[in-house]
Design an enzyme around this catalytic site. Structure first.
Site, mmCIF file in Angstrom:
data_model
loop_
_atom_site.group_PDB
_atom_site.id
_atom_site.type_symbol
_atom_site.label_atom_id
_atom_site.label_comp_id
_atom_site.label_asym_id
_atom_site.label_seq_id
_atom_site.Cartn_x
_atom_site.Cartn_y
_atom_site.Cartn_z
ATOM 1 N N LYS A 34 7.679 -46.967 44.809
ATOM 2 C CA LYS A 34 6.792 -47.745 45.004
ATOM 3 C C LYS A 34 6.927 -48.756 46.390
ATOM 4 O O LYS A 34 7.942 -49.563 45.845
ATOM 5 C CB LYS A 34 5.956 -48.567 43.774
ATOM 6 N N ASP A 61 1.792 -49.777 47.535
ATOM 7 C CA ASP A 61 0.795 -50.637 46.609
ATOM 8 C C ASP A 61 0.553 -51.938 47.705
ATOM 9 O O ASP A 61 1.158 -52.991 47.228
ATOM 10 C CB ASP A 61 1.862 -50.932 45.577
ATOM 11 N N LYS A 63 -2.882 -52.726 47.872
ATOM 12 C CA LYS A 63 -3.989 -53.321 47.330
ATOM 13 C C LYS A 63 -5.058 -53.695 48.406
ATOM 14 O O LYS A 63 -5.444 -54.871 48.236
ATOM 15 C CB LYS A 63 -3.934 -54.436 46.244
ATOM 16 N N ASP A 66 -10.939 -55.597 51.923
ATOM 17 C CA ASP A 66 -11.386 -56.217 53.218
ATOM 18 C C ASP A 66 -12.946 -55.398 53.549
ATOM 19 O O ASP A 66 -13.350 -54.512 52.490
ATOM 20 C CB ASP A 66 -10.535 -56.046 54.408
ATOM 21 N N THR A 70 -12.609 -52.063 58.216
ATOM 22 C CA THR A 70 -11.045 -52.386 57.821
ATOM 23 C C THR A 70 -10.327 -51.732 57.051
ATOM 24 O O THR A 70 -9.163 -51.076 57.407
ATOM 25 C CB THR A 70 -10.862 -53.973 57.826
ATOM 26 N N THR A 125 -3.963 -57.840 36.157
ATOM 27 C CA THR A 125 -3.748 -58.302 34.821
ATOM 28 C C THR A 125 -3.226 -59.561 34.701
ATOM 29 O O THR A 125 -3.061 -60.380 33.551
ATOM 30 C CB THR A 125 -2.440 -57.395 34.114
ATOM 31 N N ARG A 217 11.918 -53.523 36.085
ATOM 32 C CA ARG A 217 13.102 -53.836 35.600
ATOM 33 C C ARG A 217 13.566 -53.105 34.219
ATOM 34 O O ARG A 217 14.553 -53.486 34.207
ATOM 35 C CB ARG A 217 12.701 -55.342 35.399
#
Ligand code: C5P
Length: 239
Positions: A34, A61, A63, A66, A70, A125, A217
């Site tokens: 990612k 990623d 996101k 717009d 675009t 989230t 992580r």
């Protein structure tokens, strides 16, 4: 799908060198990496090209959110870069999503470019029930809003959504087996929770319907990250 194909390793690093080093470290264990906003802003399309050069896939990623023109133009650039998957905010609306999905289909027909999987973010989230109502002035409950935006994405022709593992079951039962569910917020029972408040284990997320697990992580902060990945693969085997 093989276990390895379900794991997306988050390259949450600030620059090109670190990111490429990380891909090389994990290339035997992971097929999809990612690339998020921080890394892409720092390193640009070169990092995507070079991950592809190592024979690996990219989940871009960024996101997008717009006006439709675009977003669809940016989507075509992402598709031509050859990314495997990328995402946009469902809050950008139906027209933005539909025109983008349609443009990707048209591109893949006309230019023989593989159509990337197009995934919607419903509600971040980091937004809780309070922020949804009092800051964003959305006067329905969180689950209703997530469900609504997931339905809107499906009707617009998107391939799936990013969802918390806790919402995966509801989305799977409501939107069918072909609607992709990509879940971050994954923590094996042996890893620290960090700042994830409602994390679930890899096995639990898959059991609830997740297709892809975005993991950062829980692997990278382990003393032996490769071993951690192997444990995760072992945990989700057969589900
Ligand atoms: O917490 P962890 O290190 O596994 O995070 C992996 C990736 O998932 C990060 O890039 C993070 O931005 C992303 N993410 C998340 N929780 C969400 C949405 C995205 O951890 N709810």
């Amino acid at each position: 799908m093989e276990e390895k194909d379900r794991i997306i390793l988050a390259l949450d690093v600030a620059g090109y060198d670190e990111a490429l080093e990380m891909v090389k470290t994990f290339q035997d264990q992971v097929h999809i990496f990612k690339v998020g906003l921080e890394l892409f802003t720092a390193a640009g399309p070169r990092i995507v090209d070079d991950i592809h050069g190592l024979g690996k896939k990219v989940f871009l990623d960024l996101k997008f959110h717009d006006i439709p023109t675009t977003v669809l133009k940016s989507a075509l650039v992402a598709a031509r870069l050859g990314v495997y998957m990328f995402n946009l905010h469902a809050m950008g609306g139906f027209e933005m999503m539909k025109r983008t999905a349609d443009a990707l289909s048209e591109l893949s027909l006309k230019e023989n470019v593989p159509r990337p999987k197009l995934i919607a973010v419903t509600v971040l989230t980091s937004i809780d029930q309070y922020a949804l109502r009092d800051e964003l002035s959305v006067n329905v409950g969180m689950t209703t809003q997530v469900k609504h935006l997931a339905g809107l994405s499906q009707r617009a022709g998107l391939d799936g959504v990013v969802a918390s593992p806790e919402d995966a079951e509801m989305i799977r039962s409501r939107f069918g087996k072909d609607f992709l569910i990509v879940t971050p917020g994954i923590r094996p029972h042996w890893a620290s929770a960090d700042d994830q408040k409602r994390a679930l284990t890899p096995r639990e997320a898959i059991k609830r319907g997740a297709d892809y697990l975005v993991i950062g992580r829980a692997v990278t902060a382990q003393p032996d990250p490769i071993q951690a990945l192997k444990r995760i693969e072992e945990e989700i085997k057969g589900f």
